[in-house]
Design a protein around this motif. Structure first.
Motif, PDB file in Angstrom:
ATOM      1  N   GLY A 146       1.267  10.612   5.355  1.00  0.00           N
ATOM      2  CA  GLY A 146      -0.152  10.945   5.517  1.00  0.00           C
ATOM      3  C   GLY A 146      -0.946  10.390   4.365  1.00  0.00           C
ATOM      4  N   LYS A 147      -1.926  11.170   3.912  1.00  0.00           N
ATOM      5  CA  LYS A 147      -2.771  10.749   2.795  1.00  0.00           C
ATOM      6  C   LYS A 147      -2.544  11.610   1.555  1.00  0.00           C
ATOM      7  CE  LYS A 147      -6.474   9.315   5.891  1.00  0.00           C
ATOM      8  NZ  LYS A 147      -7.864   9.537   6.286  1.00  0.00           N
ATOM      9  N   GLU A 175      -4.870  -3.722   1.689  1.00  0.00           N
ATOM     10  CA  GLU A 175      -6.316  -3.682   1.891  1.00  0.00           C
ATOM     11  C   GLU A 175      -6.877  -2.278   1.684  1.00  0.00           C
ATOM     12  OE1 GLU A 175      -8.360  -6.063   4.973  1.00  0.00           O
ATOM     13  OE2 GLU A 175      -6.318  -6.377   5.717  1.00  0.00           O
ATOM     14  N   ASN A 176      -7.967  -2.196   0.930  1.00  0.00           N
ATOM     15  CA  ASN A 176      -8.717  -0.961   0.665  1.00  0.00           C
ATOM     16  C   ASN A 176      -7.844   0.161   0.120  1.00  0.00           C
ATOM     17  OD1 ASN A 176     -10.971  -2.301   1.658  1.00  0.00           O
ATOM     18  ND2 ASN A 176     -10.671  -1.532   3.727  1.00  0.00           N
ATOM     19  N   LEU A 177      -6.890  -0.168  -0.740  1.00  0.00           N
ATOM     20  CA  LEU A 177      -6.042   0.859  -1.342  1.00  0.00           C
ATOM     21  C   LEU A 177      -6.872   1.700  -2.295  1.00  0.00           C
ATOM     22  CD1 LEU A 177      -3.209   2.060  -1.725  1.00  0.00           C
ATOM     23  CD2 LEU A 177      -2.892   0.419  -3.576  1.00  0.00           C
ATOM     24  N   SER A 178      -6.768   3.018  -2.133  1.00  0.00           N
ATOM     25  CA  SER A 178      -7.552   3.935  -2.953  1.00  0.00           C
ATOM     26  C   SER A 178      -6.700   5.132  -3.337  1.00  0.00           C
ATOM     27  CB  SER A 178      -8.778   4.397  -2.167  1.00  0.00           C
ATOM     28  OG  SER A 178      -9.483   5.369  -2.876  1.00  0.00           O
ATOM     29  N   SER A 199      -5.417   3.673   2.591  1.00  0.00           N
ATOM     30  CA  SER A 199      -5.568   2.236   2.734  1.00  0.00           C
ATOM     31  C   SER A 199      -6.225   1.966   4.086  1.00  0.00           C
ATOM     32  CB  SER A 199      -4.214   1.528   2.655  1.00  0.00           C
ATOM     33  OG  SER A 199      -3.400   1.897   3.745  1.00  0.00           O
ATOM     34  N   LYS A 200      -6.521   0.732   4.342  1.00  0.00           N
ATOM     35  CA  LYS A 200      -7.190   0.377   5.589  1.00  0.00           C
ATOM     36  C   LYS A 200      -6.327   0.733   6.797  1.00  0.00           C
ATOM     37  CE  LYS A 200      -9.247  -3.488   8.082  1.00  0.00           C
ATOM     38  NZ  LYS A 200      -9.563  -4.916   8.034  1.00  0.00           N
ATOM     39  N   LEU A 201      -5.035   0.441   6.749  1.00  0.00           N
ATOM     40  CA  LEU A 201      -4.154   0.687   7.879  1.00  0.00           C
ATOM     41  C   LEU A 201      -3.545   2.084   7.883  1.00  0.00           C
ATOM     42  CD1 LEU A 201      -2.293  -2.747   7.971  1.00  0.00           C
ATOM     43  CD2 LEU A 201      -4.264  -2.017   9.327  1.00  0.00           C
TER      44      LEU A 201
END
Length: 113
Positions: free
Chosen positions: A82-83, A37-40, A57-59
């Motif tokens: 992390g991100k 979900e919401n992978l960017s 991502s969402k999670l």
């Protein structure tokens, strides 16, 4: 007379048996998600000598990331907690990223200019 009843019964059973296999399949709505979900991934394309990309991502759980070249050869593999992901060791080109988060995998294209 008895033969007609047996023949009618036989055809009736054959008819109902043949069509019993054509019932509707009711799948539950509690299916396993197939996408993260919401992978960017940003920035994409990467340019101006930037050495980091951000994968969210969402999670925002731990992600396993594999980089493949356009021929399908595994170039680089890492685990991201992390991100921010350092891509300074990658040269310019087009890569396919396989991102796995909680047993769900997605592929995305990354362009480095």
């Amino acid at each position: 007379m008895e033969k007609k009843y047996l023949l009618t019964l036989f055809f009736a059973l054959a008819f109902f048996t043949a069509f019993s296999g054509f019932g509707q399949n009711y799948a539950s709505n509690n299916s396993i998600p197939q996408n993260i979900e919401n992978l960017s991934i940003y920035p994409n394309p990467v340019s101006n000598g930037k050495t980091f990309i951000y994968i969210t991502s969402k999670l925002n759980l731990t992600k396993s990331i594999e980089f493949y070249d356009v021929l399908g050869k595994l170039i680089f593999s890492t685990v991201l907690t992390g991100k921010e992901l350092n891509i300074s060791n990658l040269s310019k080109g087009v890569y396919v990223l396989k991102i796995t988060e909680s047993n769900i995998s997605e592929t995305r294209k990354l362009v480095i200019k």
